[in-house]
Enzyme design. Structure first.
Site, PDB file in Angstrom:
ATOM      1  N   ASP A  24      -2.218   4.483  -0.762  1.00 37.51           N
ATOM      2  CA  ASP A  24      -1.425   3.264  -0.577  1.00 37.51           C
ATOM      3  C   ASP A  24       0.012   3.594  -0.186  1.00 37.51           C
ATOM      4  OD1 ASP A  24      -1.010   0.562  -0.469  1.00 37.51           O
ATOM      5  OD2 ASP A  24      -0.848   0.266  -2.629  1.00 37.51           O
ATOM      6  N   ASN A  72      -8.977  -6.136   2.963  1.00 39.24           N
ATOM      7  CA  ASN A  72      -8.068  -5.743   4.045  1.00 39.24           C
ATOM      8  C   ASN A  72      -8.355  -6.458   5.380  1.00 39.24           C
ATOM      9  OD1 ASN A  72      -7.773  -2.329   2.808  1.00 39.24           O
ATOM     10  ND2 ASN A  72      -6.318  -4.016   2.575  1.00 39.24           N
TER      11      ASN A  72
HETATM   12  C1  IPE Z   1      -5.940  -0.875  -1.569  1.00 38.52           C
HETATM   13  O1  IPE Z   1      -4.664  -0.982  -1.021  1.00 38.52           O
HETATM   14  C2  IPE Z   1      -6.951  -0.625  -0.499  1.00 38.52           C
HETATM   15  C3  IPE Z   1      -6.823   0.644   0.203  1.00 38.52           C
HETATM   16  C4  IPE Z   1      -6.000   1.615  -0.063  1.00 38.52           C
HETATM   17  C5  IPE Z   1      -7.744   0.837   1.277  1.00 38.52           C
HETATM   18  P1  IPE Z   1      -4.020  -2.395  -0.717  1.00 38.52           P
HETATM   19  O2  IPE Z   1      -2.651  -2.147  -0.220  1.00 38.52           O
HETATM   20  O3  IPE Z   1      -4.906  -3.192   0.163  1.00 38.52           O
HETATM   21  O4  IPE Z   1      -4.000  -3.053  -2.160  1.00 38.52           O
HETATM   22  P2  IPE Z   1      -3.246  -4.339  -2.719  1.00 38.52           P
HETATM   23  O5  IPE Z   1      -3.686  -5.482  -1.885  1.00 38.52           O
HETATM   24  O6  IPE Z   1      -1.783  -4.094  -2.589  1.00 38.52           O
HETATM   25  O7  IPE Z   1      -3.672  -4.438  -4.136  1.00 38.52           O
HETATM   26  C1  IPE Z   2      -2.688   1.724   2.518  1.00 35.66           C
HETATM   27  O1  IPE Z   2      -1.379   1.466   2.893  1.00 35.66           O
HETATM   28  C2  IPE Z   2      -3.652   1.740   3.664  1.00 35.66           C
HETATM   29  C3  IPE Z   2      -4.611   0.618   3.682  1.00 35.66           C
HETATM   30  C4  IPE Z   2      -4.704  -0.335   2.806  1.00 35.66           C
HETATM   31  C5  IPE Z   2      -5.539   0.598   4.792  1.00 35.66           C
HETATM   32  P1  IPE Z   2      -0.877  -0.025   3.068  1.00 35.66           P
HETATM   33  O2  IPE Z   2      -1.138  -0.464   4.465  1.00 35.66           O
HETATM   34  O3  IPE Z   2      -1.457  -0.904   2.025  1.00 35.66           O
HETATM   35  O4  IPE Z   2       0.668   0.140   2.843  1.00 35.66           O
HETATM   36  P2  IPE Z   2       1.630  -0.823   2.036  1.00 35.66           P
HETATM   37  O5  IPE Z   2       1.046  -0.975   0.672  1.00 35.66           O
HETATM   38  O6  IPE Z   2       1.652  -2.127   2.774  1.00 35.66           O
HETATM   39  O7  IPE Z   2       2.940  -0.128   2.040  1.00 35.66           O
HETATM   40 MG    MG Z   3      -0.895  -1.375   0.168  1.00 31.64          MG
END
Ligand code: IPE
Ligand code: IPE
Ligand code: MG
Length: 252
Positions: A24, A72
Site C-alpha cells: 500500500d 479496487n
Molecule cells: C488494499 O489497499 C488493496 C491492495 C493493496 C491491493 P487499498 O489501498 O485498496 O486499501 P484501502 O481501500 O485503503 O483500505
Molecule cells: C496500493 O497503493 C496499490 C493498490 C491498491 C493497487 P495505493 O494505490 O492504494 O496507494 P495509496 O494508498 O492511494 O497511497
Molecule cells: Mg491504498
C-alpha cells in the site's frame, strides 16, 4: 545498519513459512513527488522484485502479495486500466527473476473476471513456472476475503446438497480445504506498508493467528532491509495461541 548486518541477525530456524503483504501507498508516494498515481504503481514493481528475491534468498516458502482487491475496481477507469496493463507487463518482464530464483507463480481471486490479456499473462506465468519449487509467490488479484469465503461456502453447500458432506461434519479443516489458499499454509506474518492500520478484506480466515506488522514506509520505498526489519520484529514476538506466557516459555 547495513543490509547484511540486519540479514545476519535473522534466525533462519525461526523464519515465517508464509509472509503475506498488503502493498500500500503507491499513490501517496507518487503524489508526494508531484507525479501521477500510476507512476507509483510502476515504481512499486521494483519493491515486488526485491521482496520476492529477499524472501526466496532467506528461505521463506510462501509469499503472498495483495495486488488488486475486488474493491479496487471502484477506482478511476484510467488507474484500473493502467494497473491491469502493468500486471501483464510485469508478469512478462519478471519471468526471468522467477525462473532464476526457482519461484512458482500462483494466484488467488476472481481471476476469470480479469481482462483477457491480464488473465492470459497470468495463466501463462503460472504454467511456465509450475515446476519451480523454492518458493510459491501468490498474487491476490481481483481478490477479497469476503469473495473467497462466499465461494467457499458455495462449494461446501454444493457438496452438502449432493450428500457428500453432512452439515454437522463441517469443521475448520473442511473450510480450510475449500479456500482459494487450500494448498498454502496460513501466513505467520502479515506486513502492511503505508501506515494504514487495517486488513482491507485480505485473508480474514487465514490471518486468524498471524502476527501483524505495520510500517509507515510506502510500498515503492520498501526494500530488503525493511523486509529484514519486519522479520526480526516477528522473531521477537511471543506467539501464545491462547496459552499463557509461562506455558509457552516452558516448552522452549
Ligand atoms: C488494499 O489497499 C488493496 C491492495 C493493496 C491491493 P487499498 O489501498 O485498496 O486499501 P484501502 O481501500 O485503503 O483500505
Ligand atoms: C496500493 O497503493 C496499490 C493498490 C491498491 C493497487 P495505493 O494505490 O492504494 O496507494 P495509496 O494508498 O492511494 O497511497
Ligand atoms: Mg491504498
Amino acid at each position: 545498519m547495513s543490509d547484511d548486518l540486519l540479514k545476519n541477525k535473522i534466525d533462519l530456524n525461526k523464519l515465517p513459512k508464509h509472509i503475506a503483504t498488503i502493498m500500500d501507498g503507491n499513490g501517496r508516494w507518487a503524489k508526494s513527488q508531484g507525479h501521477m498515481r500510476v507512476f507509483g504503481h510502476k515504481s512499486g514493481v521494483k519493491s515486488v522484485r526485491e521482496i520476492t528475491e529477499g524472501c526466496a534468498e532467506l528461505g521463506v516458502e510462501y509469499l503472498t502479495l495483495y495486488a488488486f482487491s475486488t474493491e479496487n475496481w471502484a477506482r478511476p477507469k484510467f488507474e484500473v486500466n493502467a494497473l491491469m496493463t502493468l500486471l501483464v507487463d510485469t508478469i512478462g518482464k519478471e519471468m526471468k527473476t522467477l525462473q532464476d530464483n526457482n519461484i512458482k507463480l500462483n494466484a488467488i481471486g476472481n481471476l476469470e473476471k480479469l481482462p483477457k490479456k491480464t488473465y492470459n499473462a497470468l495463466i501463462k506465468g503460472i504454467d511456465d513456472t509450475k515446476n519451480n519449487g523454492r518458493m510459491t509467490l501468490t498474487l491476490a488479484l481481483n481478490y477479497s476475503s469476503r469473495w473467497e469465503l462466499t465461494q467457499t461456502m458455495q462449494k461446501i453447500a454444493e457438496k452438502v446438497k449432493i450428500g457428500e458432506i453432512e452439515p454437522k461434519d463441517i469443521n475448520a479443516d473442511i473450510i480450510q480445504n475449500h479456500l482459494a489458499t487450500h494448498n498454502i499454509p496460513d501466513p505467520e506474518l502479515m506486513i502492511r506498508t503505508s501506515g494504514e492500520l487495517r486488513i482491507s478484506n485480505y485473508l480474514l480466515w487465514q490471518l486468524a493467528y498471524a502476527e501483524l506488522y505495520f510500517t509507515d514506509v510506502l510500498w515503492p520505498d520498501f526494500r530488503k532491509p525493511d523486509l529484514y526489519t519486519a522479520i526480526l520484529n516477528f522473531q521477537n514476538r511471543e506467539r501464545r495461541y491462547g496459552k499463557t506466557s509461562e506455558q509457552v516459555s516452558e516448552k522452549t
